[in-house]
Enzyme design. Structure first.
Site, PDB file in Angstrom:
ATOM      1  N   TRP A 102       0.836  -1.205   0.000  1.00 14.17           N
ATOM      2  CA  TRP A 102       0.000   0.000   0.000  1.00 14.17           C
ATOM      3  C   TRP A 102       0.862   1.242   0.000  1.00 14.17           C
ATOM      4  CZ3 TRP A 102      -4.250  -1.296  -1.911  1.00 14.17           C
ATOM      5  CH2 TRP A 102      -4.929  -2.462  -1.525  1.00 14.17           C
ATOM      6  N   ASP A 172      -1.715   6.749   6.054  1.00 15.20           N
ATOM      7  CA  ASP A 172      -2.790   5.830   5.683  1.00 15.20           C
ATOM      8  C   ASP A 172      -3.064   4.970   6.918  1.00 15.20           C
ATOM      9  OD1 ASP A 172      -4.367   3.761   4.734  1.00 15.20           O
ATOM     10  OD2 ASP A 172      -3.066   3.266   3.034  1.00 15.20           O
ATOM     11  N   LYS A 196     -12.205  -1.905   6.871  1.00 14.43           N
ATOM     12  CA  LYS A 196     -11.420  -2.730   7.772  1.00 14.43           C
ATOM     13  C   LYS A 196     -11.984  -2.642   9.195  1.00 14.43           C
ATOM     14  CE  LYS A 196      -8.920  -3.063   4.095  1.00 14.43           C
ATOM     15  NZ  LYS A 196      -7.709  -2.363   3.709  1.00 14.43           N
TER      16      LYS A 196
HETATM   17  C1  LIG Z   1      -7.196  -1.985   2.258  1.00 12.07           C
HETATM   18  C2  LIG Z   1      -6.160  -0.941   2.265  1.00 12.07           C
HETATM   19  C3  LIG Z   1      -6.030  -0.008   1.220  1.00 12.07           C
HETATM   20  C4  LIG Z   1      -6.918  -0.030   0.005  1.00 12.07           C
HETATM   21  O1  LIG Z   1      -8.145   0.469   0.321  1.00 12.07           O
HETATM   22  P1  LIG Z   1      -9.272   0.698  -0.798  1.00 12.07           P
HETATM   23  O2  LIG Z   1     -10.360   1.291   0.015  1.00 12.07           O
HETATM   24  O3  LIG Z   1      -9.589  -0.644  -1.376  1.00 12.07           O
HETATM   25  O4  LIG Z   1      -8.727   1.629  -1.813  1.00 12.07           O
HETATM   26  C5  LIG Z   1      -5.067   0.953   1.332  1.00 12.07           C
HETATM   27  N1  LIG Z   1      -4.247   1.013   2.390  1.00 12.07           N
HETATM   28  C6  LIG Z   1      -4.325   0.126   3.395  1.00 12.07           C
HETATM   29  C7  LIG Z   1      -3.387   0.232   4.546  1.00 12.07           C
HETATM   30  C8  LIG Z   1      -5.281  -0.881   3.358  1.00 12.07           C
HETATM   31  O5  LIG Z   1      -5.359  -1.769   4.373  1.00 12.07           O
END
Ligand SMILES: *Cc1c(COP(=O)(O)O)cnc(C)c1O
Length: 360
Positions: A102, A172, A196
């Site tokens: 990511w 993030d 999540k």
């Molecule tokens: C799941 C995840 C993403 C991707 O998220 P989307 O909503 O599918 O774009 C990005 N960063 C992290 C840390 C994730 O766990």
């Protein structure tokens, strides 16, 4: 009906209480004669829902008044572009710490809009640790430093934040939001996809220090400009109404539980049960250095692809689903987000012990 223990990395389990409330309110929300899904986002009933969700999130995360909370769409992946489009406009440079896929995707997107630089990386050891940095590792004139706080795929987490001096830290937090208290004031911007730890997929939460809004590149599409959403209370266009409603129910659930301090205690206890077992097991072992272990995503292996596959299959039959590791790492991964009850982890460990005995 038997609900399984769902260890999916995302979309993932939601608190049963949240699902039950949503079910009870499915046909009629309050006295409105309609479902939240069917409501005008401009109605006073919906306005109350989104306002309350923001107020509750501000309360549980202790978000300072000089930060905006935005409810956006496009997932965390859209933030990989929105962050540079909006913030990479001073020196046109940004630093990224690469701790997994990511973080790498965010870096690659950033590189499309300016001079993105890798300030540190743990690619050398399959992202099994968090690289240590000091202020000297960062460009003092960078527009921001980007980290992925909890690495969903590799199971690592920044337990200490990098010292970036005056450079805004952007994180993030998709897979660790609301798992424990976080000092929002240490960040310029935080973002998280909902699927999540918050709600079904469809809403992305952005928490941004207000002075960082309004500096977007000329080419920035209106919908990708933080100013657009800040000026319109996340209602420039139709927001993901139902997902925000579910997020609001999750915030209430956390409040009732005692807030993020309490959430953290539960999560630490839960993760310890699994990590303690992994550290004592002769068959299973964790893949991350102990000091950087995530509270939310726990990857582990047996060392044999065949046994891994057998374990995943037998676990599934026993009601423990989605334990297969990410396709890039193999092995297993147990995602134990807020909504996973402690009992789920206790039962998983019992099952792992039994599997170990049978396959010794
Ligand atoms: C799941 C995840 C993403 C991707 O998220 P989307 O909503 O599918 O774009 C990005 N960063 C992290 C840390 C994730 O766990």
């Amino acid at each position: 009906m038997a609900r399984v223990y769902n260890f999916s990395a995302g979309p993932s389990m939601l608190p049963e209480e949240v699902l039950k409330t949503a079910a009870a309110e499915m046909l009629e929300y309050g006295e409105t004669g309609q479902s939240v899904m069917e409501m005008s986002h401009r109605s006073k009933e919906y306005e109350a829902i989104i306002k309350q969700a923001e107020a509750d999130l501000r309360e549980i995360m202790k978000i300072p008044d000089n930060y905006d909370v935005l409810f956006l769409q496009g997932g965390a992946s859209t933030q990989f572009a929105m962050v540079p489009l909006n913030l990479m406009t001073g020196s046109g440079r940004a630093d990224y710490i690469i701790t997994g896929q990511w973080a790498n995707k965010a870096y690659k997107e950033g590189a499309r809009y300016g001079k993105a630089r890798i300030a540190a990386s743990s690619a050398d050891k399959t992202y099994s640790y968090i690289p240590k940095t000091s202020r000297a590792d960062f460009d003092p004139e960078a527009d921001y430093v980007h980290i992925c706080m909890n690495n969903t795929i590799y199971g690592t987490k920044f337990h200490n934040l990098p010292d970036t001096g005056d450079v805004p830290l952007v994180a993030d937090i998709s897979s660790c939001i609301l798992s424990e208290p976080i000092d929002v004031a240490k960040f310029g911007l935080l973002y998280a996809g909902a699927q999540k730890n918050v709600a079904p997929a469809g809403v992305t939460i952005v928490i941004i220090r207000r002075d960082l809004i309004g500096k977007a590149m000329e080419i920035t599409p209106t919908m990708l400009n933080y100013a657009t959403h800040s000026e319109n209370g996340s209602m420039f266009n139709t927001p993901p109404c139902y997902t925000i409603y579910i997020a609001g129910l999750t915030f209430k659930w956390i409040k009732k539980l005692g807030g993020l301090e309490e959430m953290k205690k539960i999560n630490e206890k839960k993760a310890k049960i699994l990590y303690d077992f992994l550290d004592s097991s002769k068959l299973f072992k964790g893949t991350v250095v102990p000091e950087d272990r995530s509270l939310m995503n726990v990857p582990f292996v047996t060392g044999s692809d065949e046994l891994d596959a057998k374990f995943v299959a037998e676990a599934k039959s026993a009601g423990f689903v989605n334990l297969k590791g990410h396709r890039s790492v193999g092995g297993m991964r147990a995602s134990i987000y807020n909504a996973m009850p402690t009992e789920g982890v206790v039962r998983l460990v019992e099952f792992m012990k039994k599997f170990e005995e049978e396959n010794a």
